[in-house]
Write an enzyme that holds these catalytic residues in place. Structure first.
Site, PDB file in Angstrom:
ATOM      1  N   TYR A 106       0.759  -1.218  -0.259  1.00  0.00           N
ATOM      2  CA  TYR A 106       0.088   0.126  -0.037  1.00  0.00           C
ATOM      3  C   TYR A 106       1.064   1.187   0.124  1.00  0.00           C
ATOM      4  CZ  TYR A 106      -3.337   3.344   2.154  1.00  0.00           C
ATOM      5  OH  TYR A 106      -4.027   4.461   2.624  1.00  0.00           O
ATOM      6  N   CYS A 107       1.685   1.229   0.851  1.00  0.00           N
ATOM      7  CA  CYS A 107       2.702   2.611   0.891  1.00  0.00           C
ATOM      8  C   CYS A 107       3.711   2.547  -0.107  1.00  0.00           C
ATOM      9  CB  CYS A 107       3.145   2.797   2.543  1.00  0.00           C
ATOM     10  SG  CYS A 107       1.933   3.113   3.758  1.00  0.00           S
ATOM     11  N   ASN A 121       8.502  -9.899  -2.171  1.00  0.00           N
ATOM     12  CA  ASN A 121       8.269 -11.227  -2.206  1.00  0.00           C
ATOM     13  C   ASN A 121       6.992 -11.555  -2.218  1.00  0.00           C
ATOM     14  OD1 ASN A 121       7.487 -10.835   0.402  1.00  0.00           O
ATOM     15  ND2 ASN A 121       8.256 -12.662   1.293  1.00  0.00           N
ATOM     16  N   VAL A 179       4.377 -11.611  -0.313  1.00  0.00           N
ATOM     17  CA  VAL A 179       3.962 -12.455   0.484  1.00  0.00           C
ATOM     18  C   VAL A 179       2.548 -11.822   1.120  1.00  0.00           C
ATOM     19  CG1 VAL A 179       5.078 -11.251   2.603  1.00  0.00           C
ATOM     20  CG2 VAL A 179       4.198 -13.846   2.572  1.00  0.00           C
ATOM     21  N   ASP A 192      12.507 -12.758  -1.146  1.00  0.00           N
ATOM     22  CA  ASP A 192      12.398 -12.660   0.350  1.00  0.00           C
ATOM     23  C   ASP A 192      13.740 -11.999   1.112  1.00  0.00           C
ATOM     24  OD1 ASP A 192      12.042 -12.814   3.115  1.00  0.00           O
ATOM     25  OD2 ASP A 192      11.248 -14.834   3.050  1.00  0.00           O
ATOM     26  N   THR A 223       6.576   2.906  13.573  1.00  0.00           N
ATOM     27  CA  THR A 223       5.236   3.176  13.528  1.00  0.00           C
ATOM     28  C   THR A 223       5.044   3.960  14.674  1.00  0.00           C
ATOM     29  OG1 THR A 223       3.062   2.301  14.507  1.00  0.00           O
ATOM     30  CG2 THR A 223       4.970   0.778  14.472  1.00  0.00           C
ATOM     31  N   SER A 273       1.271  -4.787  20.477  1.00  0.00           N
ATOM     32  CA  SER A 273       0.958  -6.225  19.669  1.00  0.00           C
ATOM     33  C   SER A 273       2.643  -6.576  19.410  1.00  0.00           C
ATOM     34  CB  SER A 273       0.208  -5.931  18.480  1.00  0.00           C
ATOM     35  OG  SER A 273       0.820  -5.357  17.444  1.00  0.00           O
ATOM     36  N   TYR A 286       3.433  -7.195  16.519  1.00  0.00           N
ATOM     37  CA  TYR A 286       3.636  -6.443  15.289  1.00  0.00           C
ATOM     38  C   TYR A 286       4.340  -5.078  15.678  1.00  0.00           C
ATOM     39  CZ  TYR A 286       3.378  -2.451  12.195  1.00  0.00           C
ATOM     40  OH  TYR A 286       3.496  -1.198  11.619  1.00  0.00           O
ATOM     41  N   HIS A 287       3.871  -4.630  16.674  1.00  0.00           N
ATOM     42  CA  HIS A 287       4.126  -3.269  17.103  1.00  0.00           C
ATOM     43  C   HIS A 287       5.678  -3.469  17.896  1.00  0.00           C
ATOM     44  CE1 HIS A 287      -0.106  -1.495  16.537  1.00  0.00           C
ATOM     45  NE2 HIS A 287       0.835  -0.849  15.954  1.00  0.00           N
ATOM     46  N   LYS A 339       8.488  -3.387  15.339  1.00  0.00           N
ATOM     47  CA  LYS A 339       9.084  -2.268  15.157  1.00  0.00           C
ATOM     48  C   LYS A 339      10.234  -1.745  16.199  1.00  0.00           C
ATOM     49  CE  LYS A 339       6.672  -1.675  11.130  1.00  0.00           C
ATOM     50  NZ  LYS A 339       7.607  -1.371  10.008  1.00  0.00           N
ATOM     51  N   ASN A 341      -9.979   4.126   6.977  1.00  0.00           N
ATOM     52  CA  ASN A 341     -10.350   3.677   5.469  1.00  0.00           C
ATOM     53  C   ASN A 341     -11.417   2.710   5.798  1.00  0.00           C
ATOM     54  OD1 ASN A 341      -8.296   4.966   4.344  1.00  0.00           O
ATOM     55  ND2 ASN A 341      -6.851   3.187   4.121  1.00  0.00           N
ATOM     56  N   VAL A 384     -16.608   0.982  16.281  1.00  0.00           N
ATOM     57  CA  VAL A 384     -15.717   1.873  17.344  1.00  0.00           C
ATOM     58  C   VAL A 384     -15.398   0.710  18.294  1.00  0.00           C
ATOM     59  CG1 VAL A 384     -15.819   3.570  19.126  1.00  0.00           C
ATOM     60  CG2 VAL A 384     -16.655   4.002  17.015  1.00  0.00           C
ATOM     61  N   TYR A 385     -14.203   0.524  18.544  1.00  0.00           N
ATOM     62  CA  TYR A 385     -13.783  -0.332  19.678  1.00  0.00           C
ATOM     63  C   TYR A 385     -13.663   0.303  21.131  1.00  0.00           C
ATOM     64  CZ  TYR A 385     -11.751  -3.136  15.827  1.00  0.00           C
ATOM     65  OH  TYR A 385     -11.469  -3.871  14.883  1.00  0.00           O
TER      66      TYR A 385
HETATM   67  N1  LIG Z   1      -0.496   1.128   6.466  1.00  0.00           N
HETATM   68  C1  LIG Z   1      -0.261   1.974   7.708  1.00  0.00           C
HETATM   69  O1  LIG Z   1      -1.191   2.721   7.779  1.00  0.00           O
HETATM   70  C2  LIG Z   1       1.035   2.133   8.070  1.00  0.00           C
HETATM   71  C3  LIG Z   1       1.020   2.756   9.485  1.00  0.00           C
HETATM   72  C4  LIG Z   1       2.209   2.928  10.141  1.00  0.00           C
HETATM   73  C5  LIG Z   1       3.439   2.300   9.468  1.00  0.00           C
HETATM   74  N2  LIG Z   1       3.247   1.452   8.160  1.00  0.00           N
HETATM   75  C6  LIG Z   1       4.591   0.749   8.090  1.00  0.00           C
HETATM   76  O2  LIG Z   1       4.758   1.114   6.458  1.00  0.00           O
HETATM   77  C7  LIG Z   1       5.270  -0.296   5.934  1.00  0.00           C
HETATM   78  C8  LIG Z   1       4.336  -0.240   4.766  1.00  0.00           C
HETATM   79  O3  LIG Z   1       2.996  -0.622   5.189  1.00  0.00           O
HETATM   80  P1  LIG Z   1       1.633  -1.214   3.959  1.00  0.00           P
HETATM   81  O4  LIG Z   1       0.303  -0.609   4.792  1.00  0.00           O
HETATM   82  O5  LIG Z   1       2.170  -0.534   2.943  1.00  0.00           O
HETATM   83  O6  LIG Z   1       1.795  -2.471   4.327  1.00  0.00           O
HETATM   84  P2  LIG Z   1       1.693  -3.559   3.083  1.00  0.00           P
HETATM   85  O7  LIG Z   1       1.319  -4.904   3.758  1.00  0.00           O
HETATM   86  O8  LIG Z   1       0.467  -3.085   2.219  1.00  0.00           O
HETATM   87  O9  LIG Z   1       3.062  -3.640   2.234  1.00  0.00           O
HETATM   88  C9  LIG Z   1       4.144  -4.279   2.759  1.00  0.00           C
HETATM   89  C10 LIG Z   1       4.984  -5.022   1.546  1.00  0.00           C
HETATM   90  O10 LIG Z   1       6.048  -5.801   2.197  1.00  0.00           O
HETATM   91  C11 LIG Z   1       6.308  -6.956   1.529  1.00  0.00           C
HETATM   92  N3  LIG Z   1       7.102  -7.901   2.418  1.00  0.00           N
HETATM   93  C12 LIG Z   1       6.784  -8.165   3.476  1.00  0.00           C
HETATM   94  N4  LIG Z   1       7.753  -9.022   4.083  1.00  0.00           N
HETATM   95  C13 LIG Z   1       8.531  -9.061   3.318  1.00  0.00           C
HETATM   96  C14 LIG Z   1       9.878  -9.813   3.061  1.00  0.00           C
HETATM   97  N5  LIG Z   1      10.315 -10.644   3.919  1.00  0.00           N
HETATM   98  N6  LIG Z   1      10.626  -9.718   2.013  1.00  0.00           N
HETATM   99  C15 LIG Z   1      10.104  -8.967   0.882  1.00  0.00           C
HETATM  100  N7  LIG Z   1       8.965  -8.216   1.129  1.00  0.00           N
HETATM  101  C16 LIG Z   1       8.131  -8.264   2.037  1.00  0.00           C
HETATM  102  C17 LIG Z   1       4.579  -7.365   1.283  1.00  0.00           C
HETATM  103  O11 LIG Z   1       4.722  -8.708   0.325  1.00  0.00           O
HETATM  104  C18 LIG Z   1       4.052  -6.183   1.025  1.00  0.00           C
HETATM  105  O12 LIG Z   1       4.087  -6.008  -0.364  1.00  0.00           O
HETATM  106  C19 LIG Z   1       5.293  -1.287   6.921  1.00  0.00           C
HETATM  107  O13 LIG Z   1       6.365  -1.462   7.257  1.00  0.00           O
HETATM  108  C20 LIG Z   1       4.222  -0.624   7.901  1.00  0.00           C
HETATM  109  O14 LIG Z   1       4.553  -1.154   9.241  1.00  0.00           O
HETATM  110  C21 LIG Z   1       2.097   1.386   7.814  1.00  0.00           C
END
Ligand SMILES: NC(=O)c1ccc[n+]([C@@H]2O[C@H](COP(=O)([O-])OP(=O)(O)OC[C@H]3O[C@@H](n4cnc5c(N)ncnc54)[C@H](O)[C@@H]3O)[C@@H](O)[C@H]2O)c1
Ligand SMILES: NC(=O)c1ccc[n+]([C@@H]2O[C@H](COP(=O)([O-])OP(=O)(O)OC[C@H]3O[C@@H](n4cnc5c(N)ncnc54)[C@H](O)[C@@H]3O)[C@@H](O)[C@H]2O)c1
Lengths: 407, 407
Positions: free
Chosen positions: B25-26, B46, B48, B88, B158, B193, B195-196, B199, B254, B268-269
């Site tokens: 996404y980003c 990759n 994934v 990967d 994050t 979490s 995940y967090h 980071k 979103n 709303v949680y």
């Molecule tokens: N979307 C948000 O609101 C948000 C907020 C804060 C931080 N972030 C951070 O921004 C970054 C991008 O977020 P996003 O929303 O675009 O996520 P996303 O899941 O849409 O994109 C992440 C991408 O990384 C790839 N990926 C994951 N593990 C991999 C690996 N081992 N090797 C190669 N590729 C790998 C995935 O295939 C995916 O395309 C993340 O690190 C996320 O933590 C996002």
């Protein structure tokens, strides 16, 4: 711990304690100590530390028996059984079985790759260290949640998590007033090797599970351990503990004693002003017992700084030199280029009152203690391999190619 | 970023930027934006994330083209090549080849498992998340040290790393006066979490390598991203970005827009007082470009809080309700039992001035922006799968058994 002993003896059923990493330096001494105090003990260990020794061409100064002989000898001497579970805690299927079978009331977790230089040998050892330590600890947390919800986790951290801030180091938390508001927050961490960092990661993961799942945990931020003998390991040579003096697994004071015994100059890294907390291995076993006997509350993440005295490397060298001279040894000191990236002169004042409040009765590093450690090193000096003494891992030179250490 | 643009255009050779996670996404929006600004871009991914969607039975609201079609379409529209490395980053052999082949001047690292609920599905997803993120980032650090020493790492962190302390949140560091002494230390982290937490681990690892190896790094502690359209993704439907609205990967605003569009009550949680930083995806791409154009110094570990405005969940729900009503939608709100463990009412005041100082020109969440996001959700509402909307992962109920999510 006299006080703790009574707490324990009062209970009708003996407490069941799982000692992960129970074949290692701190773990073996602790397992025997707890068994001797009538806790029901199980050792969980994959023996990977013995494999590291083979791979790096290093060895314990003391000959050590196999873990199987160790527990058999303990049984024949004391009648007490230590259960044995050989396996890797990163393998959850294995860990789940040990929890279901042993049903621990407390888990003491020593089972990590614990050498900073090891974690800085090459990329794959750096990755191994963080993976082994972080995933192993995550698995332990999940096993507690799933199989032994009331179980108290006693986790070994390290004083190295804090680094060397220019303010006093508190025990895990610090109260901060900022822009007119106040909160008590986790003490900031500044670790300086992939190993020390793995401990920081563990601490954060454990804190979260205490909050989210109500896990009860004590994080023992341990200083550098020295010494060899504990009451139990002295009972028979098959119970003797390991003693590392090499550049990778050997820790400061233990290394200096061996160096003095064999006439090798004491290896002071850089200016030698690096100050850390130290403790006798007899205090390690005492502290762990105190933590078990006085468990954290459900949901509590408790942090104790586990050491008894602070010394700079320069001070330690001076103490060993003086003690050596009393024994007729001529001890020299050599300043070695520092293989680490660390401050060589810095402020250091770390609190360590919580374990004392629970009853810790410290063994202090007096000349007499130095004598006995030194005497012991002299006793084994024919086993010393001088090629293992110098540091051979550099914080700055670590690369991505797998490296074979050749002394 | 106008200012940054000039910095860039002044240079004789275009800067080479590797975008890890560039299919996400980003990452996708950023890769196109940088390519459009004449950076030389390579995507490393990759894919994934596409696999997670299959496994969880979820899908982007917008149809998304394959990464191969995406870069082909970009080339045919603009003449610009985006290089593609599918693999990967936990596989160091693969990563090393991408570094040797592309020779990046900057690496933007988005490539992690980034959903908090995903990391709380079961033990194996918790472990996967920390392993994938921590080891992937370690590998990136080693690759930079070995192959591109001058390369600037721009790493996505994050705002969730900080948790919700009762004092102001600073950008990465806080100056603490304690017992009469003062130091500036890493801001304490309280992630909630797995995940967090991953980071937080990354941040500590990166800080260490800046100090030990002289790596230059910028940690972008990003808030919650909302929105879909960026100038580049709008150029053709094959360039459209993904848009997640499900209970696992969908983020707060979103999700609310999609819920409003299909007549589902806004979820709303708990009490809804959870306050966080938010930003438009057009600001994500702007911030990353600003960081690249103004790199950190060798050895510097720079932390920016990357968001533009703070809202509580309750405030967001009210904004969406009001905007929905303007469009003739009847929007209801339902309080859902909170699947997370978090404070539902708390102080929150996070600094976010450093990116503004570099030239960030924020897109604020006005009614008109809400209109366009909402209009877009309405446009795609026939693709909404209502079964994906409710949360189905609980912070407290996570267990060790592998879990298949069935909506
Ligand atoms: N979307 C948000 O609101 C948000 C907020 C804060 C931080 N972030 C951070 O921004 C970054 C991008 O977020 P996003 O929303 O675009 O996520 P996303 O899941 O849409 O994109 C992440 C991408 O990384 C790839 N990926 C994951 N593990 C991999 C690996 N081992 N090797 C190669 N590729 C790998 C995935 O295939 C995916 O395309 C993340 O690190 C996320 O933590 C996002
Ligand atoms: N020795 C010190 O000075 C010191 C100082 C501070 C903290 N600590 C901590 O105390 C603990 C014990 O240290 P030590 O000196 O006894 O180390 P050690 O290497 O002697 O013992 C560690 C034991 O854990 C086992 N182990 C490692 N990974 C395992 C895995 N995945 N599964 C099962 N077993 C595994 C090893 O085989 C070994 O027997 C460590 O966590 C260390 O970080 C030690």
């Amino acid at each position: 711990g006299a006080g703790s002993n009574e707490v324990h003896n009062d209970a009708s059923k003996p407490k069941r304690v799982m000692v992960i990493g129970g074949d290692g330096y701190c773990g073996w001494a602790t397992a025997l100590h707890l068994s001797n105090k009538n806790y029901k003990v199980a050792i969980v260990d994959n023996l990977v530390r013995r494999l590291f020794d083979h791979q790096l061409g290093i060895d314990s100064l003391t000959p050590i028996a196999s873990i199987h002989s160790r527990v058999r000898r303990w049984k024949s001497l004391t009648g007490k059984t230590i259960e044995l579970y050989i396996g890797d805690i990163c393998d959850f299927e294995f860990l789940a079985e040990t929890f279901k079978s042993f049903e621990p009331d407390a888990v003491v977790h020593f089972g990590e790759q614990r050498s900073a230089p090891y974690s800085m040998i090459d990329r794959s050892r750096a990755v191994f260290t963080q993976q082994n330590n972080v995933i192993g600890t995550l698995n332990v947390l999940f096993a507690i949640k799933e199989f032994s919800k009331e179980c108290h986790l006693v986790k070994l951290g390290t004083m190295g998590e804090y680094g060397t801030p220019n303010i006093d180091i508190e025990e895990g938390y610090i109260t901060i007033t900022h822009n007119g508001r106040t909160d008590t927050l986790p003490y900031p961490k500044q670790a300086s090797s992939f190993y020390h960092l793995s401990k920081v990661h563990d601490s954060h993961n454990i804190a979260f599970t205490c909050k989210a799942w109500g896990i009860r945990a004590t994080d023992l931020n341990q200083g550098v351990v020295y010494g060899l003998r504990t009451d139990e390991t002295e009972m028979h040579e098959e119970l003797h503990n390991r003693f590392d003096y090499d550049g990778i697994f050997g820790t400061a004071l233990n290394r200096f004693c061996v160096q003095a015994a064999v006439g090798h100059p004491l290896t002071v890294y850089g200016k030698g002003g690096q100050t850390r907390g130290y403790l006798d291995i007899r205090d390690t076993v005492q502290c762990v017992e105190l933590a078990i006997a006085n468990p954290a509350q459900p949901g509590e993440f408790r942090v104790f700084n586990q050491f008894t005295e602070q010394f700079s490397v320069r001070e330690l060298a001076a103490l060993v030199t003086r003690a050596g001279e009393k024994l007729g040894l001529k001890v020299e000191t050599a300043s070695v280029p520092n293989p680490r990236v660390e401050a060589e002169e810095h402020y250091y004042n770390a609190k360590h009152t919580k374990l004392v409040e629970l009853g810790l009765n410290p063994h202090l590093l007096s000349d007499s203690l130095l004598d006995s450690l030194l005497n012991f090193a002299i006793e084994y000096k024919d086993r010393v391999d001088k090629k293992q003494i110098m540091p051979n891992v550099s914080w700055r030179k670590i690369g991505v190619k797998p490296r074979t250490i050749v002394a």
